[in-house]
Design an enzyme around this catalytic site. Structure first.
Site, PDB file in Angstrom:
ATOM      1  CG  PHE A 115      -1.788  -1.212   1.339  1.00  0.00           C
ATOM      2  CD1 PHE A 115      -3.068  -1.200   0.793  1.00  0.00           C
ATOM      3  CD2 PHE A 115      -1.339  -2.376   1.958  1.00  0.00           C
ATOM      4  CE1 PHE A 115      -3.889  -2.321   0.871  1.00  0.00           C
ATOM      5  CE2 PHE A 115      -2.157  -3.498   2.045  1.00  0.00           C
ATOM      6  CZ  PHE A 115      -3.428  -3.477   1.496  1.00  0.00           C
ATOM      7  CB  VAL A 126       1.300   0.098   5.268  1.00  0.00           C
ATOM      8  CG1 VAL A 126       0.805   1.525   5.066  1.00  0.00           C
ATOM      9  CG2 VAL A 126       0.128  -0.881   5.380  1.00  0.00           C
ATOM     10  CB  CYS A 127       4.937   3.122   1.924  1.00  0.00           C
ATOM     11  SG  CYS A 127       6.229   4.401   2.014  1.00  0.00           S
ATOM     12  CB  ILE A 128       6.999   3.343   7.412  1.00  0.00           C
ATOM     13  CG1 ILE A 128       6.886   3.974   8.799  1.00  0.00           C
ATOM     14  CG2 ILE A 128       8.380   3.569   6.820  1.00  0.00           C
ATOM     15  CD1 ILE A 128       7.739   3.289   9.850  1.00  0.00           C
ATOM     16  CB  ALA A 145       1.717   4.961   6.697  1.00  0.00           C
TER      17      ALA A 145
END
Lengths: 130, 124
Positions: free
Chosen positions: A39, A77-79, A82
């Site tokens: 994501f 999920v790309c930190i 995010a």
């Protein structure tokens, strides 16, 4: 065949998240391997644990989580994407002094290096975006 | 595709202008991370994405960092395969001299070959 999914749009904004979910389910039903769903960009909103859509609409966040758990598909999920959009897991929330947290397992915050690895490791990376 | 261009792992296609959205920034971030992990990266600027390469950009009033500084660092990351879509250049009335980095112009007919020659293609 080994697939990976890249989702770049938020749930309920466009068709992208619905299509990505349906495609991923179809892959699993067809006996393919899904190495991971990544994501990124506005797609990180799919990991929002506080999402509360009306009960007569599909709950996309729960649907991803269920798919991840049932089929052991990593939900990455790309930190960086995010955090700037307010999506923090318990650890990041504590680190940034936030009271609540908005991402929980099976979603995991991870780096973009994982996206590149995932894309190069599988046979096909399919992107869903607006 | 020309013979002298070495094959690369990752093709990042950039189709959005710098300041209206985060597409360009987040696309470049993938390219930089991949390069930092020793992946060979090609960038293809298409359509409005070409405006990212225009000289003289500033951060602007919204407090965005802009992407010009990132582009200026590409060489440090060994990302030197910068391609621009010839048709996009023509449609925007741009010449290579107006761009901040040396680029290779690619015709429409070359693009399918580019897509086929990279193990991974990401489109932003």
């Amino acid at each position: 065949m080994r697939y990976a999914i890249l989702l770049l749009d938020a749930p309920y904004t466009s068709q992208a998240a619905h299509s990505a979910l349906r495609f991923t389910r179809a892959l699993l039903a067809g006996g393919h391997v899904v190495d991971g769903v990544f994501f990124y960009h506005d797609g990180v909103h799919n990991a929002a644990r506080l999402a509360a859509p009306p009960q007569d609409e599909p709950h996309l966040v729960d649907a991803w989580a269920e798919l991840g758990r049932e089929h052991a598909v990593p939900l990455q999920v790309c930190i960086a994407a995010a955090l700037r959009r307010g999506l923090l897991d318990e650890k990041e929330a504590a680190r940034h002094g936030k009271q609540g947290f908005s991402v929980e397992p099976p979603f995991e915050l991870t780096g973009l290096g994982q996206l590149v690895d995932l894309g190069l490791r599988c046979d096909r990376l399919i992107t869903f975006g607006p | 595709m020309q013979d002298e261009t070495p094959p690369a792992d990752l093709l990042v296609i950039l189709r959005h202008a710098p300041h209206g959205s985060s597409w360009l920034k987040e696309g470049l971030d993938v390219a930089l991370v991949a390069a930092a992990f020793d992946r060979r990266v090609t960038l293809l600027f298409m359509g409005e994405g070409i405006t990212a390469l225009l000289e003289g950009q500033q951060a602007g009033p919204l407090g965005q960092k802009g992407t010009a500084a990132t582009l200026a660092m590409l060489e440090m990351y060994d990302i030197d395969s910068l391609l621009v879509e010839e048709r996009g250049m023509d449609e925007l009335g741009l010449t290579s001299e107006q761009l901040m980095l040396p680029v290779r112009r690619v015709a429409d007919a070359e693009i399918p070959g580019l897509l086929a020659d990279h193990a991974l293609v990401l489109n932003f």
